[in-house]
Design a protein around this motif. Structure first.
Motif, PDB file in Angstrom:
ATOM      1  N   ASP A 108      52.083  40.144  52.182  1.00 20.65           N
ATOM      2  CA  ASP A 108      51.400  40.248  53.221  1.00 20.65           C
ATOM      3  C   ASP A 108      52.270  39.240  54.599  1.00 20.65           C
ATOM      4  O   ASP A 108      51.882  39.189  55.644  1.00 20.65           O
ATOM      5  CB  ASP A 108      50.271  39.368  53.415  1.00 20.65           C
ATOM      6  CG  ASP A 108      49.061  40.299  52.793  1.00 20.65           C
ATOM      7  OD1 ASP A 108      49.409  41.494  52.681  1.00 20.65           O
ATOM      8  OD2 ASP A 108      48.227  39.580  52.221  1.00 20.65           O
ATOM      9  N   TYR A 109      53.348  38.686  54.012  1.00 14.27           N
ATOM     10  CA  TYR A 109      54.345  38.040  55.036  1.00 14.27           C
ATOM     11  C   TYR A 109      54.787  38.904  56.031  1.00 14.27           C
ATOM     12  O   TYR A 109      54.800  38.432  57.329  1.00 14.27           O
ATOM     13  CB  TYR A 109      55.399  37.294  53.886  1.00 14.27           C
ATOM     14  CG  TYR A 109      56.247  36.346  55.076  1.00 14.27           C
ATOM     15  CD1 TYR A 109      55.654  35.184  55.365  1.00 14.27           C
ATOM     16  CD2 TYR A 109      57.493  36.498  55.511  1.00 14.27           C
ATOM     17  CE1 TYR A 109      56.105  34.114  56.091  1.00 14.27           C
ATOM     18  CE2 TYR A 109      58.118  35.801  56.157  1.00 14.27           C
ATOM     19  CZ  TYR A 109      57.590  34.352  56.497  1.00 14.27           C
ATOM     20  OH  TYR A 109      58.223  33.381  57.336  1.00 14.27           O
ATOM     21  N   TYR A 110      55.486  40.040  55.778  1.00  9.64           N
ATOM     22  CA  TYR A 110      56.107  40.826  56.754  1.00  9.64           C
ATOM     23  C   TYR A 110      55.027  41.995  57.198  1.00  9.64           C
ATOM     24  O   TYR A 110      55.392  42.812  57.948  1.00  9.64           O
ATOM     25  CB  TYR A 110      57.316  41.565  56.336  1.00  9.64           C
ATOM     26  CG  TYR A 110      58.376  40.372  56.565  1.00  9.64           C
ATOM     27  CD1 TYR A 110      59.204  39.920  57.485  1.00  9.64           C
ATOM     28  CD2 TYR A 110      59.006  39.758  55.103  1.00  9.64           C
ATOM     29  CE1 TYR A 110      59.938  39.029  57.781  1.00  9.64           C
ATOM     30  CE2 TYR A 110      59.909  38.847  55.188  1.00  9.64           C
ATOM     31  CZ  TYR A 110      60.406  38.320  56.557  1.00  9.64           C
ATOM     32  OH  TYR A 110      61.557  37.475  56.564  1.00  9.64           O
ATOM     33  N   SER A 111      54.009  42.466  56.335  1.00 10.43           N
ATOM     34  CA  SER A 111      53.541  43.503  56.369  1.00 10.43           C
ATOM     35  C   SER A 111      52.723  43.604  57.834  1.00 10.43           C
ATOM     36  O   SER A 111      52.608  44.714  58.368  1.00 10.43           O
ATOM     37  CB  SER A 111      52.201  43.750  55.526  1.00 10.43           C
ATOM     38  OG  SER A 111      51.192  42.705  55.569  1.00 10.43           O
ATOM     39  N   GLY A 112      52.198  42.669  58.523  1.00  9.10           N
ATOM     40  CA  GLY A 112      51.697  42.436  59.891  1.00  9.10           C
ATOM     41  C   GLY A 112      52.777  42.962  60.830  1.00  9.10           C
ATOM     42  O   GLY A 112      52.351  43.773  61.611  1.00  9.10           O
ATOM     43  N   ILE A 113      53.815  42.533  60.860  1.00  9.26           N
ATOM     44  CA  ILE A 113      54.879  43.062  61.708  1.00  9.26           C
ATOM     45  C   ILE A 113      55.163  44.409  61.585  1.00  9.26           C
ATOM     46  O   ILE A 113      55.358  45.051  62.749  1.00  9.26           O
ATOM     47  CB  ILE A 113      56.419  42.163  61.277  1.00  9.26           C
ATOM     48  CG1 ILE A 113      56.106  40.684  61.509  1.00  9.26           C
ATOM     49  CG2 ILE A 113      57.356  42.813  62.043  1.00  9.26           C
ATOM     50  CD1 ILE A 113      57.499  39.910  61.288  1.00  9.26           C
ATOM     51  N   VAL A 114      55.177  44.766  60.423  1.00  7.20           N
ATOM     52  CA  VAL A 114      55.356  46.328  60.251  1.00  7.20           C
ATOM     53  C   VAL A 114      54.025  47.337  60.871  1.00  7.20           C
ATOM     54  O   VAL A 114      54.267  48.016  61.540  1.00  7.20           O
ATOM     55  CB  VAL A 114      55.568  46.862  58.843  1.00  7.20           C
ATOM     56  CG1 VAL A 114      55.531  48.230  58.636  1.00  7.20           C
ATOM     57  CG2 VAL A 114      56.788  46.187  58.217  1.00  7.20           C
ATOM     58  N   PHE A 115      52.818  46.774  60.630  1.00  2.00           N
ATOM     59  CA  PHE A 115      51.864  47.333  61.143  1.00  2.00           C
ATOM     60  C   PHE A 115      51.635  47.431  62.742  1.00  2.00           C
ATOM     61  O   PHE A 115      51.518  48.180  63.293  1.00  2.00           O
ATOM     62  CB  PHE A 115      50.360  46.651  60.644  1.00  2.00           C
ATOM     63  CG  PHE A 115      50.130  47.168  59.107  1.00  2.00           C
ATOM     64  CD1 PHE A 115      50.276  48.258  58.626  1.00  2.00           C
ATOM     65  CD2 PHE A 115      49.493  46.333  58.222  1.00  2.00           C
ATOM     66  CE1 PHE A 115      49.928  48.841  57.405  1.00  2.00           C
ATOM     67  CE2 PHE A 115      49.438  46.582  57.123  1.00  2.00           C
ATOM     68  CZ  PHE A 115      49.624  47.890  56.674  1.00  2.00           C
ATOM     69  N   ASN A 116      52.223  46.068  63.419  1.00  2.00           N
ATOM     70  CA  ASN A 116      52.289  45.840  64.641  1.00  2.00           C
ATOM     71  C   ASN A 116      53.147  46.811  65.043  1.00  2.00           C
ATOM     72  O   ASN A 116      53.224  47.646  66.340  1.00  2.00           O
ATOM     73  CB  ASN A 116      52.510  44.448  65.189  1.00  2.00           C
ATOM     74  CG  ASN A 116      52.558  44.454  66.663  1.00  2.00           C
ATOM     75  OD1 ASN A 116      53.390  44.243  67.198  1.00  2.00           O
ATOM     76  ND2 ASN A 116      51.237  44.507  66.943  1.00  2.00           N
ATOM     77  N   GLU A 117      54.605  47.127  64.450  1.00  2.38           N
ATOM     78  CA  GLU A 117      55.431  47.869  65.014  1.00  2.38           C
ATOM     79  C   GLU A 117      54.854  49.343  64.783  1.00  2.38           C
ATOM     80  O   GLU A 117      55.602  50.209  65.800  1.00  2.38           O
ATOM     81  CB  GLU A 117      57.015  47.605  64.129  1.00  2.38           C
ATOM     82  CG  GLU A 117      57.694  46.469  64.673  1.00  2.38           C
ATOM     83  CD  GLU A 117      58.700  46.198  63.719  1.00  2.38           C
ATOM     84  OE1 GLU A 117      59.277  44.889  63.689  1.00  2.38           O
ATOM     85  OE2 GLU A 117      59.094  47.211  62.961  1.00  2.38           O
ATOM     86  N   ILE A 118      54.299  49.731  64.184  1.00  4.01           N
ATOM     87  CA  ILE A 118      53.541  51.226  63.984  1.00  4.01           C
ATOM     88  C   ILE A 118      52.714  51.289  65.238  1.00  4.01           C
ATOM     89  O   ILE A 118      52.623  52.277  65.799  1.00  4.01           O
ATOM     90  CB  ILE A 118      53.111  51.216  62.715  1.00  4.01           C
ATOM     91  CG1 ILE A 118      53.798  51.280  61.329  1.00  4.01           C
ATOM     92  CG2 ILE A 118      52.305  52.737  62.583  1.00  4.01           C
ATOM     93  CD1 ILE A 118      53.330  51.499  60.144  1.00  4.01           C
TER      94      ILE A 118
END
Ligand code: ACO
Length: 374
Positions: free
Chosen positions: A309-319
């Motif tokens: 979960d550390y970087y997943s939010g960044i990826v979801f936001n970039e999507i």
């Protein structure tokens, strides 16, 4: 009598689905390494693998995709129900409600029939989650377009378009979150399925358990942490004030099973840089990298490393997704893991899950009538 609080280190089933080596940082679905699956497969292939035990050949994959697409269209009552919910409602609450409403259909659990339901439920899942997003955004609800495969149909139903990089990142995120053995949500699904409750109700039970911040909510918390830091020059000061001196937990760090880097985190970190980043997203990524360095330096010796979960939010936001969708996107993928575990459990073990509690209340007492009570 020994009580295992939190069922820590209690094994509750046999499984041929997911293998985790928490010391080596290894995750495999049905024997295949998560990295190989992310690089070489799409979500539907992994769905087939989890459901049938083997990777599909091209004909099997085409048939499987077709059977999922046939169910992209949601029943009218589910569409109406989603659009009647208050827009400010939590997205996981919407997910629970939508799945619970499907259990009012005529499907009853039947272990000869259960795996045949998986493509149908996956198709409905796409309709539910994309329409939760549409409802939150104040857009009219619409069924996903069966012309497109899962990840692309999902992004198109949310945003009206989808480029190759985002489709590929969405596919990867879906594959990454598919299953992780028996965390709280999967255990909740198993408890419900062990009573032979229907599959939709099992998903509702699992979603309720996913909702809490100790389980699914960490991606949101980790992302909000980056927003709170605000600037890469502030990382050291923030870390000292909040984590070292403030004794707060570093969100997106630590895991009950992994004692090293979570292999899923490494994939998300790489994905974050393959997608286009706005200046704000670039800044948050830089903050995350710096914070990771400090966190690993401080906690690595105790086996506390960044988790998925550390970087997943960044990826979801970039999507393109806002924070309130992060946990629901985790659930969107994990529906497959829940279905895989409950079908495996009911078919192979079929034993009612009914643990015991050690009684610590008063000994037998004489009943006190109302008029004699103080
Ligand atoms: N930051 C700082 N210290 C931590 C962290 C952290 N993120 N995680 C654990 N610790 C410390 C605890 O303070 C404790 O220290 P102590 O022994 O000095 O008291 C020690 O590590 C053990 O902690 P526990 O909570 O007993 O370990 P557990 O295995 O139960 O923790 C958990 C797992 C709940 C995930 C924990 O690491 C945590 O709270 N992390 C932050 C939330 C998070 O990122 N959750 C996502 C998990 S991944 C997922 O659900 C997909």
């Amino acid at each position: 009598m020994a009580v295992s609080l939190g069922l820590e280190d209690v094994f509750i089933k046999y499984t041929g689905l997911t293998f985790i080596d928490g010391n080596a940082g290894v995750l495999r679905y049905r024997g295949y390494d998560i990295n190989d699956l992310v690089q070489n497969t799409g979500f539907e292939e992994v769905c087939y693998l989890m459901t049938n035990g083997e990777l599909p050949n091209s004909q099997q994959l085409a048939e499987f995709k077709k059977s999922v697409k046939e169910h992209y269209k949601l029943p009218d009552h589910v569409m109406e129900l989603i659009s009647d919910l208050p827009r400010e409602a939590d997205t996981l609450t919407m997910m629970e409600t939508a799945f619970a409403s499907l259990s009012s259909g005529d499907y009853q659990w039947n272990k000869e029939n259960d795996r045949k339901q998986v493509p149908k439920i996956l198709g409905e899942n796409l309709g539910i989650i994309s329409n939760i997003y549409r409802h939150k955004m104040g857009m009219g609800l619409q069924n996903p377009d069966p012309k497109y495969d899962y990840a692309e149909a999902f992004l198109r139903n949310c945003f009206g378009n989808a480029d190759e990089k985002k489709i590929s990142a969405m596919n990867a995120a879906l594959v990454i979150y598919v299953d992780h053995e028996v965390p709280a949500s999967t255990t909740a699904a198993l408890v419900a399925s062990s009573t032979l409750s229907d599959m939709y109700s099992c998903i509702t039970a699992a979603t309720a358990a996913l909702k809490g911040p100790l389980h699914g909510g960490a991606a949101e918390a980790a992302y909000k942490q980056l927003l709170d830091i605000g600037n890469v020059d502030n990382v050291e000061n923030w870390f000292k004030t909040n984590i070292l001196d403030g004794k707060r937990r570093l969100m997106g760090f630590g895991h009950r099973v992994y004692r090293t880097y979570d292999p899923r985190m490494k994939i998300f970190k790489k994905l974050a840089t393959t997608l286009e980043q706005t200046d704000e997203q670039k800044k948050l990524f830089e903050i995350a990298v710096k914070l990771e360095e400090l966190g690993v330096k401080e906690f690595g010796g105790k086996g506390i490393y960044p988790n998925t979960d550390y970087y997943s939010g960044i990826v979801f936001n970039e999507i393109g997704f806002p924070i309130y969708m992060f946990t629901t996107l985790f659930g969107f993928s994990r529906v497959l893991g829940w279905l895989s575990h409950i079908t495996e459990y009911v078919e192979e073990e079929e034993r009612l899950i009914r643990p015991r509690a050690v009684y610590t209340g008063p000994d037998k007492r004489d009943f006190v009538k109302m008029q004699d009570r103080k």
